[in-house]
Design an enzyme around this catalytic site. Structure first.
Site, PDB file in Angstrom:
ATOM      1  N   TYR A  62      -8.591 -11.983 -11.993  1.00  0.00           N
ATOM      2  CA  TYR A  62      -6.674 -12.178 -11.209  1.00  0.00           C
ATOM      3  C   TYR A  62      -7.051 -13.484 -10.687  1.00  0.00           C
ATOM      4  CZ  TYR A  62      -3.437 -12.555  -7.264  1.00  0.00           C
ATOM      5  OH  TYR A  62      -2.277 -13.103  -6.378  1.00  0.00           O
ATOM      6  N   ASP A  70     -13.656  -4.705  -8.687  1.00  0.00           N
ATOM      7  CA  ASP A  70     -12.074  -4.951  -7.923  1.00  0.00           C
ATOM      8  C   ASP A  70     -11.706  -3.307  -9.125  1.00  0.00           C
ATOM      9  OD1 ASP A  70      -9.428  -4.704  -8.096  1.00  0.00           O
ATOM     10  OD2 ASP A  70     -10.157  -6.725  -7.426  1.00  0.00           O
ATOM     11  N   LYS A  78      -0.595  -2.643  -5.032  1.00  0.00           N
ATOM     12  CA  LYS A  78      -0.414  -1.614  -5.944  1.00  0.00           C
ATOM     13  C   LYS A  78      -0.688  -0.557  -6.304  1.00  0.00           C
ATOM     14  CE  LYS A  78      -0.310  -6.729  -7.186  1.00  0.00           C
ATOM     15  NZ  LYS A  78      -1.438  -7.466  -5.781  1.00  0.00           N
ATOM     16  N   ARG A 105      -5.691  -4.853  16.777  1.00  0.00           N
ATOM     17  CA  ARG A 105      -7.038  -5.385  16.105  1.00  0.00           C
ATOM     18  C   ARG A 105      -8.412  -4.974  16.075  1.00  0.00           C
ATOM     19  NH1 ARG A 105     -10.542  -9.204  17.669  1.00  0.00           N
ATOM     20  NH2 ARG A 105      -9.161  -9.510  20.178  1.00  0.00           N
TER      21      ARG A 105
END
Length: 386
Positions: free
Chosen positions: A105, A176, A201, A53
């Site tokens: 988005y 972004d 993506k 983690r």
């Protein structure tokens, strides 16, 4: 001399300088360290890894690659693009105000309106490609958040000019960069402070895993994010890191091919009687064409178009075969999406319509198939429209 971006997708120069290429028995594909925890030789004798983690060698390697490509000082690999945005929002506190692009988005808008607002953060939505951002800055404005190109209407904002406004008012600029990727655009070199990616993506490129990234060149932000990623536990798992790193190796060749296909499809769509608008920044008539030429090395593989009726939009979606009617974008396969019921379904109708998203709007993520085959399918579908 700085290496070219295609080389940097494959090699980290620092590893070669330090002869780290042989640390993993000379493995060309960086290993998947599928472990949750790490043994120590004694008190204060850590290998540098304690618990996955907190840190994992496979994730660290991927983060170095992405930071290098975006020319940042650090990158953070998260479990999805939305996980990246969610973590990034933790650097703000109740009472802070952000100016954000209106044509974002839909998942980003859903997060801001339903989670961030609940946590006491205020938002002003603007068309950052054309509206006067500075006139909307308040005393408590802490950041400006943009996509360029926007999703799905492909608006182009001037990163350098917006960064000047941000710096003047002591705000951070967040960009972004999912649509163009570091292969075509590097917002940090244009004045941004944080870059966001949905690694699902184009970076991954194969529609087979989820990932997100935050990249920064600001040491104060880096320190906050490094604390937050270990605290919230949203770091990307080792196998997914390996998949994304594998995808990045072909980023350049995929982006070039998909972009060339997108240009040809945009030109095809312009000639169709039933198409009323084509939104692709590579077209000279696109209102943001000159700006994207100034700040990017390409136009990307995303395009949006309006068909003449809602019924025809449905018919296109129901008749494509090789082109898949699916959410997401950026993979090797061409996908067509209906923003009204998919990516932007949770955006209130009045907001969708104000941004130009109508029931006639279709978004295409162009893949790397032969362009003639894609156009042949579109010709067949258009010929069948009632």
């Amino acid at each position: 001399m700085k290496r070219g971006i295609n080389t940097r997708c494959l090699h980290i120069e620092q590893d070669e300088k330090e002869n780290n290429s042989f640390n993993n028995f000379g493995a060309i594909s960086y290993p998947i360290y599928q472990t949750a925890t790490y043994a120590h030789q004694g008190i204060g004798k850590s290998t540098g890894y304690d618990y996955s983690r907190l840190q994992n060698p496979t994730r660290n390697q991927l983060e170095k690659v992405v930071a290098n490509l975006e020319e940042g000082i650090d990158a953070f690999a998260l479990s999805s693009g939305m996980a990246a945005i969610t973590l990034m929002m933790e650097i703000f506190k109740p009472g802070d105000h952000l100016i954000v692009e209106a044509d974002l988005y839909g998942g980003s808008i859903r997060l801001f309106d339903n989670v961030s607002k609940k946590n006491g953060i205020d938002f002003t939505y603007l068309d950052c490609s054309s509206e006067d951002i500075e006139s909307h800055i308040k005393e408590n404005t802490k950041a400006i958040y943009i996509e360029t190109p926007t999703n799905p209407m492909m608006n182009i904002s001037d990163i350098e000019e917006i960064s000047k406004v941000a710096k003047k008012h002591n705000c951070i600029l967040i960009v972004d960069n999912t649509f163009l990727t570091p292969y075509f655009q590097n917002p940090l070199t244009l004045g941004a402070d944080i870059v966001i990616h949905s690694g699902t993506k184009f970076l991954g490129g194969h529609n087979d895993t989820l990932a997100g990234f935050i990249v920064t060149n600001n040491e104060e932000i880096q320190e906050k994010l490094r604390f937050l990623i270990k605290t919230t536990g949203s770091g990307l798992a080792p196998f997914d890191c390996w998949l994304i790193q594998r995808g990045i190796k072909t980023l350049g060749v995929r982006m070039e091919r998909a972009q060339q296909n997108a240009i040809e499809i945009a030109e095809f769509l312009k000639k169709q009687d039933k198409v009323t608008d084509v939104f692709y920044p590579g077209l000279p008539e696109h209102k943001g064409h000159n700006i994207i030429k100034k700040q990017a090395r390409g136009y990307g593989a995303m395009l949006t178009f309006n068909i003449d009726s809602e019924q025809h939009a449905y018919e296109i979606l129901e008749n494509v075969k090789m082109i898949k009617f699916a959410e997401s974008l950026g993979g090797v396969e061409t996908l067509i999406t209906y923003p009204t019921t998919q990516t932007h379904a949770d955006v209130p109708e009045e907001k969708r319509l104000a941004n130009g998203i109508t029931p006639r709007t279709l978004r295409v993520s162009v893949g790397i198939e032969d362009a003639r085959d894609l156009i042949a399918e579109l010709e067949h579908v258009f010929a069948k429209l009632s």
